[in-house]
Design a protein around this motif. Sequence first.
Motif, PDB file in Angstrom:
ATOM      1  N   ARG A   1       1.290  -3.161  16.829  1.00  0.00           N
ATOM      2  CA  ARG A   1       2.668  -3.378  17.292  1.00  0.00           C
ATOM      3  C   ARG A   1       3.630  -3.457  16.102  1.00  0.00           C
ATOM      4  NH1 ARG A   1       3.615  -5.490  22.004  1.00  0.00           N
ATOM      5  NH2 ARG A   1       1.777  -6.827  22.020  1.00  0.00           N
ATOM      6  N   ARG A   2       3.247  -4.199  15.086  1.00  0.00           N
ATOM      7  CA  ARG A   2       4.111  -4.356  13.909  1.00  0.00           C
ATOM      8  C   ARG A   2       4.302  -3.022  13.184  1.00  0.00           C
ATOM      9  NH1 ARG A   2       1.851  -9.123  10.374  1.00  0.00           N
ATOM     10  NH2 ARG A   2       3.882  -8.951   9.361  1.00  0.00           N
ATOM     11  N   VAL A   3       3.208  -2.286  13.004  1.00  0.00           N
ATOM     12  CA  VAL A   3       3.292  -1.004  12.307  1.00  0.00           C
ATOM     13  C   VAL A   3       4.168  -0.035  13.086  1.00  0.00           C
ATOM     14  CG1 VAL A   3       1.948   1.037  11.629  1.00  0.00           C
ATOM     15  CG2 VAL A   3       1.140  -1.252  11.017  1.00  0.00           C
ATOM     16  N   ARG A   4       3.980   0.038  14.399  1.00  0.00           N
ATOM     17  CA  ARG A   4       4.802   0.931  15.221  1.00  0.00           C
ATOM     18  C   ARG A   4       6.288   0.580  15.097  1.00  0.00           C
ATOM     19  NH1 ARG A   4       2.601   3.656  20.088  1.00  0.00           N
ATOM     20  NH2 ARG A   4       0.780   4.726  19.281  1.00  0.00           N
TER      21      ARG A   4
ATOM     22  N   THR B   1      -2.752  12.949  22.430  1.00  0.00           N
ATOM     23  CA  THR B   1      -1.692  12.535  23.345  1.00  0.00           C
ATOM     24  C   THR B   1      -2.132  11.360  24.212  1.00  0.00           C
ATOM     25  OG1 THR B   1      -0.733  14.746  23.375  1.00  0.00           O
ATOM     26  CG2 THR B   1      -0.174  13.298  25.225  1.00  0.00           C
ATOM     27  N   VAL B   2      -3.348  11.440  24.750  1.00  0.00           N
ATOM     28  CA  VAL B   2      -3.866  10.338  25.569  1.00  0.00           C
ATOM     29  C   VAL B   2      -3.921   9.056  24.749  1.00  0.00           C
ATOM     30  CG1 VAL B   2      -5.916   9.436  26.755  1.00  0.00           C
ATOM     31  CG2 VAL B   2      -5.137  11.765  27.218  1.00  0.00           C
TER      32      VAL B   2
ATOM     33  N   ARG C   1       1.232   2.137  26.290  1.00  0.00           N
ATOM     34  CA  ARG C   1       1.098   1.322  27.505  1.00  0.00           C
ATOM     35  C   ARG C   1       0.453  -0.027  27.195  1.00  0.00           C
ATOM     36  NH1 ARG C   1       2.323   2.451  32.348  1.00  0.00           N
ATOM     37  NH2 ARG C   1       0.352   1.881  33.298  1.00  0.00           N
ATOM     38  N   TRP C   2      -0.524  -0.035  26.310  1.00  0.00           N
ATOM     39  CA  TRP C   2      -1.215  -1.262  25.902  1.00  0.00           C
ATOM     40  C   TRP C   2      -0.231  -2.223  25.229  1.00  0.00           C
ATOM     41  CZ3 TRP C   2      -3.695  -1.803  20.636  1.00  0.00           C
ATOM     42  CH2 TRP C   2      -4.565  -2.898  20.563  1.00  0.00           C
ATOM     43  N   LEU C   3       0.593  -1.700  24.342  1.00  0.00           N
ATOM     44  CA  LEU C   3       1.557  -2.553  23.640  1.00  0.00           C
ATOM     45  C   LEU C   3       2.645  -3.076  24.572  1.00  0.00           C
ATOM     46  CD1 LEU C   3       1.999  -0.565  20.297  1.00  0.00           C
ATOM     47  CD2 LEU C   3       0.615  -2.624  20.684  1.00  0.00           C
TER      48      LEU C   3
ATOM     49  N   THR D   1      -8.763   0.318  29.185  1.00  0.00           N
ATOM     50  CA  THR D   1      -8.250   0.434  30.551  1.00  0.00           C
ATOM     51  C   THR D   1      -7.163   1.503  30.621  1.00  0.00           C
ATOM     52  OG1 THR D   1      -8.726  -1.890  30.960  1.00  0.00           O
ATOM     53  CG2 THR D   1      -7.117  -0.844  32.430  1.00  0.00           C
ATOM     54  N   PHE D   2      -6.279   1.521  29.642  1.00  0.00           N
ATOM     55  CA  PHE D   2      -5.186   2.490  29.621  1.00  0.00           C
ATOM     56  C   PHE D   2      -5.684   3.889  29.276  1.00  0.00           C
ATOM     57  CE2 PHE D   2      -3.118  -1.636  28.876  1.00  0.00           C
ATOM     58  CZ  PHE D   2      -2.334  -1.658  30.013  1.00  0.00           C
TER      59      PHE D   2
END
Length: 190
Positions: free
Chosen positions: A102-105, A152-153, A160-162, A173-174
Amino acid sequence: MARWAPDSRGRLESAALELFEAKGFASTTVPEIAELAGLTTRTFFRHFADKREVLFADGAMTAYARQVIEAAPSDLAPIEIVRHLLQQSVKDQFRERKERVRRVRAIIATDQMLREREFAKRHDLSRSVEDGLIARGIDDISSRLLADLAVTVMYLAVDRWLESPAPGTELSTFVDEIMDVHAAVTKPDR
């Protein structure tokens, strides 16, 4: 500064992320990262070629993808090799790393050059998957299509996970959800 401090790489990564978030990527220098980590600039360059590599770990994922494809059971259909690669990646590369991802994104999103590097990284990863599939005897067009699908997946699943409001939901799951959507939209009877 500690010369042989334990977990130098981890400390440098933590310091870099902290500074990138506080000052911005472009405004952060390698000496600042090393100082915050309590290490030398020389130690930084033993672990990373440049400060971008803290975010991208160049080459690690592409080599990993080729190894997983090569080691996949020989009886898997091509689309199942992709699913196998994605599930192994989730298990080996993303477990316990959600907050770091999350932080890197978020850091990458703030800088045009980092976004371009991310795009190039995605391309390199896709070509590595493609090469791995070709090495398994899958034709070049199918390999390229499946490789682009795999990347892409993974990116959609990570997004979606983040964004998921359910904190305990696993990334796998995602991956499964998006692979199922792909299967549904490509059914001939649609």
